[in-house]
Design an enzyme around this catalytic site. Sequence first.
Site, short mmCIF file in Angstrom:
data_model
loop_
_atom_site.label_atom_id
_atom_site.label_comp_id
_atom_site.label_asym_id
_atom_site.label_seq_id
_atom_site.Cartn_x
_atom_site.Cartn_y
_atom_site.Cartn_z
N ASN A 55 0.88 -1.17 0.00
CA ASN A 55 0.00 0.00 0.00
C ASN A 55 0.91 1.21 0.00
OD1 ASN A 55 -1.83 2.02 0.39
ND2 ASN A 55 -2.25 1.53 2.54
N LYS A 79 0.15 4.24 -0.29
CA LYS A 79 -0.51 5.42 0.29
C LYS A 79 -0.30 6.63 -0.64
CE LYS A 79 0.43 3.48 4.78
NZ LYS A 79 0.11 3.60 6.17
N HIS A 104 -9.61 1.26 4.32
CA HIS A 104 -8.37 1.41 5.10
C HIS A 104 -8.65 2.34 6.28
CE1 HIS A 104 -4.26 2.48 6.16
NE2 HIS A 104 -3.88 1.39 5.50
N GLU A 110 -7.03 4.69 7.47
CA GLU A 110 -6.77 6.12 7.19
C GLU A 110 -7.96 6.74 6.48
OE1 GLU A 110 -3.01 5.54 5.21
OE2 GLU A 110 -2.14 4.92 7.13
N GLU A 137 -5.83 -5.05 10.15
CA GLU A 137 -4.81 -4.04 10.41
C GLU A 137 -5.11 -3.32 11.72
OE1 GLU A 137 -2.61 -2.82 6.66
OE2 GLU A 137 -4.31 -1.49 6.83
N GLY A 149 2.11 2.02 10.58
CA GLY A 149 3.06 3.13 10.44
C GLY A 149 3.73 3.52 11.75
N SER A 161 3.12 -2.51 10.19
CA SER A 161 4.57 -2.55 10.39
C SER A 161 5.19 -3.90 10.04
CB SER A 161 4.92 -2.13 11.83
OG SER A 161 4.46 -0.82 12.07
C1 PEP Z 1 -0.84 0.08 5.74
O1 PEP Z 1 -0.67 1.15 5.20
O2 PEP Z 1 -1.83 -0.59 5.45
C2 PEP Z 1 0.19 -0.40 6.67
C3 PEP Z 1 0.02 -1.56 7.25
O3 PEP Z 1 1.29 0.40 6.88
P1 PEP Z 1 2.67 0.01 7.60
O4 PEP Z 1 3.11 -1.30 7.01
O5 PEP Z 1 3.59 1.14 7.27
O6 PEP Z 1 2.39 -0.11 9.06
#
Ligand code: PEP
Length: 250
Positions: free
Chosen positions: A10, A12, A95, A97, A167, A173, A213
């Site tokens: 992803n 972003k 997501h 976000e 998630e 992040g 992460s």
């Molecule tokens: C994400 O953006 O879905 C995500 C899991 O980000 P990260 O791997 O940076 O935590």
Amino acid sequence: MARKKIIAGNWKMNMTPSEAVALVETLKPLVQNEDVDVVFGVPAIDIVPVVEACKGTNIAVAAENMYFEESGAYTGEISPKMLVDAGVKYVILGHSERRDYFKETDADVNKKVLKAIEHGITPIMCCGESLEQREQGITMDFIRQQVKIGLQNVTADQAKKMVIAYEPIWAIGTGKTATSEQAEEVCKGIRQCIAEIYDDATAAEIRIQYGGSVNAGNAAELFAMEDIDGGLVGGASLKPDFGKIVCYNK
Ligand code: PEP
């Protein structure tokens, strides 16, 4: 039937179109793994050049969002028809976000899931709890609600082909990964929820990713868990390390 792993990046809101093509060229040789479905989730403006750059490779392209109408007066939105015509195979929906900053609700996510399926795009439907919800002990209650509303009016046959991404918001992040046991516990809970909504066959077939992460150091342990069928990867998907994540079993 063993579920094939699916590992999706992803990106972003990162990468201009020319940067995106350069990143694909860097990652192409590093993400060769026949055991894994490899997906790059890219910003809307990068879709056309990234699809072009991925032609002839094992990489499928995902959009990071989509609107639930066919066309019309929805300034700034992108329709499923546009994505299909551009060569998109997957779409990341709901997501955290988007839920947080753009106030997407479970009902919105459900409309998008149904529209994506209607157009033959595979939804990667995200769910996950906040730190507060985890501390209150309502992780599974919250996620079950997200999953149940997100899948309303989706048939068992349609659900079987979908991907759900678990998630935990506190792990996205932040560099703070859920332990493989924590991630497995929730992914197993999601699979049980699918069995309750549909049946055991649907639960056995749907793919459930972990995201939060994921990096080259923790991917193998996470993906070895029984109910974790791969990952949704943010930060590390923009680096050559993504190749190590995709090739976690090599
Ligand atoms: C994400 O953006 O879905 C995500 C899991 O980000 P990260 O791997 O940076 O935590």
